[in-house]
Design a protein around this motif. Sequence first.
Motif, PDB file in Angstrom:
ATOM      1  N   ALA A  63       0.845  -1.205   0.000  1.00 24.83           N
ATOM      2  CA  ALA A  63       0.000   0.000   0.000  1.00 24.83           C
ATOM      3  C   ALA A  63       0.880   1.255   0.000  1.00 24.83           C
ATOM      4  N   LEU A  64       0.877   1.954  -1.126  1.00 23.57           N
ATOM      5  CA  LEU A  64       1.737   3.131  -1.294  1.00 23.57           C
ATOM      6  C   LEU A  64       1.391   4.228  -0.290  1.00 23.57           C
ATOM      7  N   GLU A  65       0.092   4.476  -0.072  1.00 28.33           N
ATOM      8  CA  GLU A  65      -0.319   5.561   0.823  1.00 28.33           C
ATOM      9  C   GLU A  65       0.126   5.289   2.260  1.00 28.33           C
ATOM     10  N   LEU A  66       0.076   4.042   2.670  1.00 24.44           N
ATOM     11  CA  LEU A  66       0.535   3.704   4.030  1.00 24.44           C
ATOM     12  C   LEU A  66       2.042   3.927   4.158  1.00 24.44           C
ATOM     13  N   LYS A  67       2.774   3.606   3.106  1.00 22.06           N
ATOM     14  CA  LYS A  67       4.228   3.835   3.130  1.00 22.06           C
ATOM     15  C   LYS A  67       4.540   5.331   3.177  1.00 22.06           C
ATOM     16  N   LEU A  68       3.723   6.120   2.483  1.00 20.51           N
ATOM     17  CA  LEU A  68       3.922   7.575   2.524  1.00 20.51           C
ATOM     18  C   LEU A  68       3.620   8.135   3.910  1.00 20.51           C
ATOM     19  N   LEU A  69       2.629   7.571   4.573  1.00 21.06           N
ATOM     20  CA  LEU A  69       2.351   7.984   5.959  1.00 21.06           C
ATOM     21  C   LEU A  69       3.504   7.586   6.873  1.00 21.06           C
ATOM     22  N   HIS A  70       4.117   6.429   6.573  1.00 15.69           N
ATOM     23  CA  HIS A  70       5.313   6.014   7.315  1.00 15.69           C
ATOM     24  C   HIS A  70       6.425   7.045   7.127  1.00 15.69           C
ATOM     25  N   VAL A  71       6.591   7.524   5.889  1.00 17.37           N
ATOM     26  CA  VAL A  71       7.584   8.567   5.611  1.00 17.37           C
ATOM     27  C   VAL A  71       7.265   9.828   6.415  1.00 17.37           C
ATOM     28  N   GLU A  72       5.991  10.195   6.447  1.00 15.52           N
ATOM     29  CA  GLU A  72       5.578  11.404   7.161  1.00 15.52           C
ATOM     30  C   GLU A  72       5.983  11.341   8.632  1.00 15.52           C
ATOM     31  N   VAL A  73       5.806  10.180   9.245  1.00 18.61           N
ATOM     32  CA  VAL A  73       6.181  10.010  10.653  1.00 18.61           C
ATOM     33  C   VAL A  73       7.695  10.059  10.809  1.00 18.61           C
ATOM     34  N   LEU A  74       8.420   9.443   9.894  1.00 21.44           N
ATOM     35  CA  LEU A  74       9.887   9.472   9.949  1.00 21.44           C
ATOM     36  C   LEU A  74      10.402  10.904   9.863  1.00 21.44           C
ATOM     37  N   VAL A  75       9.795  11.700   8.980  1.00 24.54           N
ATOM     38  CA  VAL A  75      10.205  13.102   8.844  1.00 24.54           C
ATOM     39  C   VAL A  75       9.888  13.859  10.129  1.00 24.54           C
ATOM     40  N   PHE A  76       8.704  13.594  10.694  1.00 25.12           N
ATOM     41  CA  PHE A  76       8.317  14.242  11.951  1.00 25.12           C
ATOM     42  C   PHE A  76       9.335  13.951  13.048  1.00 25.12           C
ATOM     43  N   GLU A  77       9.885  12.743  13.034  1.00 28.17           N
ATOM     44  CA  GLU A  77      10.869  12.335  14.051  1.00 28.17           C
ATOM     45  C   GLU A  77      12.301  12.675  13.649  1.00 28.17           C
ATOM     46  N   ASP A  78      12.448  13.482  12.573  1.00 26.90           N
ATOM     47  CA  ASP A  78      13.757  13.930  12.094  1.00 26.90           C
ATOM     48  C   ASP A  78      14.649  12.781  11.615  1.00 26.90           C
ATOM     49  N   LYS A  79      14.044  11.689  11.173  1.00 29.35           N
ATOM     50  CA  LYS A  79      14.819  10.552  10.631  1.00 29.35           C
ATOM     51  C   LYS A  79      14.875  10.713   9.114  1.00 29.35           C
ATOM     52  N   TYR A  80      15.649  11.713   8.692  1.00 28.06           N
ATOM     53  CA  TYR A  80      15.625  12.124   7.289  1.00 28.06           C
ATOM     54  C   TYR A  80      16.251  11.093   6.358  1.00 28.06           C
ATOM     55  N   GLU A  81      17.341  10.458   6.784  1.00 30.31           N
ATOM     56  CA  GLU A  81      18.010   9.488   5.905  1.00 30.31           C
ATOM     57  C   GLU A  81      17.119   8.283   5.647  1.00 30.31           C
ATOM     58  N   GLU A  82      16.494   7.776   6.720  1.00 29.75           N
ATOM     59  CA  GLU A  82      15.603   6.630   6.565  1.00 29.75           C
ATOM     60  C   GLU A  82      14.414   6.998   5.689  1.00 29.75           C
ATOM     61  N   ALA A  83      13.882   8.194   5.905  1.00 32.06           N
ATOM     62  CA  ALA A  83      12.752   8.662   5.092  1.00 32.06           C
ATOM     63  C   ALA A  83      13.174   8.799   3.638  1.00 32.06           C
ATOM     64  N   GLY A  84      14.377   9.311   3.404  1.00 34.09           N
ATOM     65  CA  GLY A  84      14.875   9.488   2.041  1.00 34.09           C
ATOM     66  C   GLY A  84      15.025   8.165   1.316  1.00 34.09           C
ATOM     67  N   ARG A  85      15.533   7.147   2.028  1.00 39.41           N
ATOM     68  CA  ARG A  85      15.700   5.830   1.401  1.00 39.41           C
ATOM     69  C   ARG A  85      14.345   5.239   1.014  1.00 39.41           C
ATOM     70  N   LEU A  86      13.362   5.393   1.900  1.00 36.17           N
ATOM     71  CA  LEU A  86      12.028   4.867   1.601  1.00 36.17           C
ATOM     72  C   LEU A  86      11.400   5.615   0.424  1.00 36.17           C
ATOM     73  N   LEU A  87      11.629   6.923   0.353  1.00 37.65           N
ATOM     74  CA  LEU A  87      11.113   7.713  -0.769  1.00 37.65           C
ATOM     75  C   LEU A  87      11.753   7.282  -2.087  1.00 37.65           C
ATOM     76  N   ASP A  88      13.058   6.945  -2.053  1.00 34.97           N
ATOM     77  CA  ASP A  88      13.733   6.454  -3.261  1.00 34.97           C
ATOM     78  C   ASP A  88      13.052   5.183  -3.774  1.00 34.97           C
ATOM     79  N   GLN A  89      12.719   4.273  -2.830  1.00 36.00           N
ATOM     80  CA  GLN A  89      12.047   3.030  -3.218  1.00 36.00           C
ATOM     81  C   GLN A  89      10.671   3.326  -3.819  1.00 36.00           C
ATOM     82  N   LEU A  90       9.954   4.251  -3.182  1.00 37.34           N
ATOM     83  CA  LEU A  90       8.603   4.573  -3.661  1.00 37.34           C
ATOM     84  C   LEU A  90       8.640   5.251  -5.022  1.00 37.34           C
ATOM     85  N   GLN A  91       9.682   6.066  -5.254  1.00 40.60           N
ATOM     86  CA  GLN A  91       9.769   6.771  -6.540  1.00 40.60           C
ATOM     87  C   GLN A  91      10.054   5.792  -7.678  1.00 40.60           C
ATOM     88  N   ASP A  92      10.763   4.695  -7.365  1.00 41.96           N
ATOM     89  CA  ASP A  92      10.995   3.670  -8.382  1.00 41.96           C
ATOM     90  C   ASP A  92       9.685   2.994  -8.767  1.00 41.96           C
TER      91      ASP A  92
END
Length: 466
Positions: A63-92
């Motif tokens: 579920a893409l939308e759930l993964k994006l919400l996961h990214v949103e929480v990671l960004v909120f927690e300042d986990k930018y590198e982890e969020a960036g890696r997940l965004l790279d996967q989603l963009q593929d």
Amino acid sequence: MALESNEFPDKSISKFESMLKTDDIYFFDAEDFEEIIHHYLNNGKISLGKKAIQIGLEQHPNALELKLLHVEVLVFEDKYEEAGRLLDQLQDIDSRNEEIYIQRANIQSKQDNHQEAVNLLLEALQITEDSFDIHSLLGMEYLFMDDFEQAKRSFIKCLEFDDKDYSSLYNVVYCFEFLEDFDGAIHYLNEYLERNPYCEVAWHQLGKMYCTKNMYTEALAAFDFAIISDDSFIGAYFEKGKVLEKLGKYNEAIENYETTISIEDPTSHAYLRIGRCHEKLGNNDLAKYYYYNTVHEDPLLDKGWLAITDFHYKLENYEKALYYINKAINIDGENPLYWKKCAKIYLALNNFDEADFAYKQTVDLGNYELGTWKNWADVLKKIGDFGSSIQVLVQGLEFYPESAELTYKLAGIYLKNNEIIKAKEKLAQAMQMDIEKFQLFEEEFPELNKIKWLQTLVSEIKKTST
């Protein structure tokens, strides 16, 4: 045991929370998980939101939308590198998903890379038609960059999508104000009101813009239309009262302030304005009553304490004025306005030592107004502490190097302290700054005008200046 998802969000949330308390496993659609997660995130329940994301991805791993919400929480927690890696996967998986660009922009924004955030949001605009949120985010990024012109355009775009988005409307007006384009704001608001004639927020803002232009008749009309649009709109009554005050219509102003009190619980600001109106009308007992209510309602409102202090000061009740300003200082000893007022009262009571201390506190707390330096120097002069008076004036001139008034005063104190060379230098400097203010020197130091070299110096400077 798996149960089907409930179509009602509240029931889905209740069922999800029930699941967490039991060993049962309930099945939810991905959309239900989105509703549940949004509910928790919007209410600040991050840990429950994270739990919902975890279980949601276990049930719907793609579920893409759930993964994006996961990214949103990671960004909120300042986990930018982890969020960036997940965004790279989603963009593929989906390179045309604007939410990916929005989250990347969010990361850049939180790292103060606002121009890069803008670039990403502009990319997002290229791939979506529903761009309200993106324009809103762009507006905020431009505000961070102090680009008020672009911010204004972005928020105006938001209003083109939803003309009831009052947050954007406030931001548009804020940009006009910061750009000091009050005429532009008036023009825009009038155009907006042609489309939305019963928008009390726009009428209220229009009235405030007219006030900045001293167009009080137009302002009153705008506030009246705001009240017609919403007769419980406290802000319109309050602003209308302020305009009526400026026009000297104090009884009408009081009526509007009293209306705000009848609609909602009384506020210290309403009491304060009513008190000032009564004071202007000479209703001293009523003025005092409302001032007392002001400080009772909000003991930390400095304007309330200053008003009640000024009230007694004007009546030459200096002891009462001192009592109330000291009460204010006991509540907030870090307020320089309190100390400045305290110094003024001590000066009226001829208590120069306490006035000296109060002015020192005033300056130490960051009040560097011209009058503060001048009055403090006068207090020290009255004590006969010419050396300290000189120090105060020298310090004051660091803030106001072009002040002829301070320079004349310094020249006079140098003379009284027998520092003749410095006195001559400062007097010549002051007369070159403003020869007409020499009369201030003559009035303050009449005993010095009989000095022969001083008369000669004044005569020479006056000749060269004509």
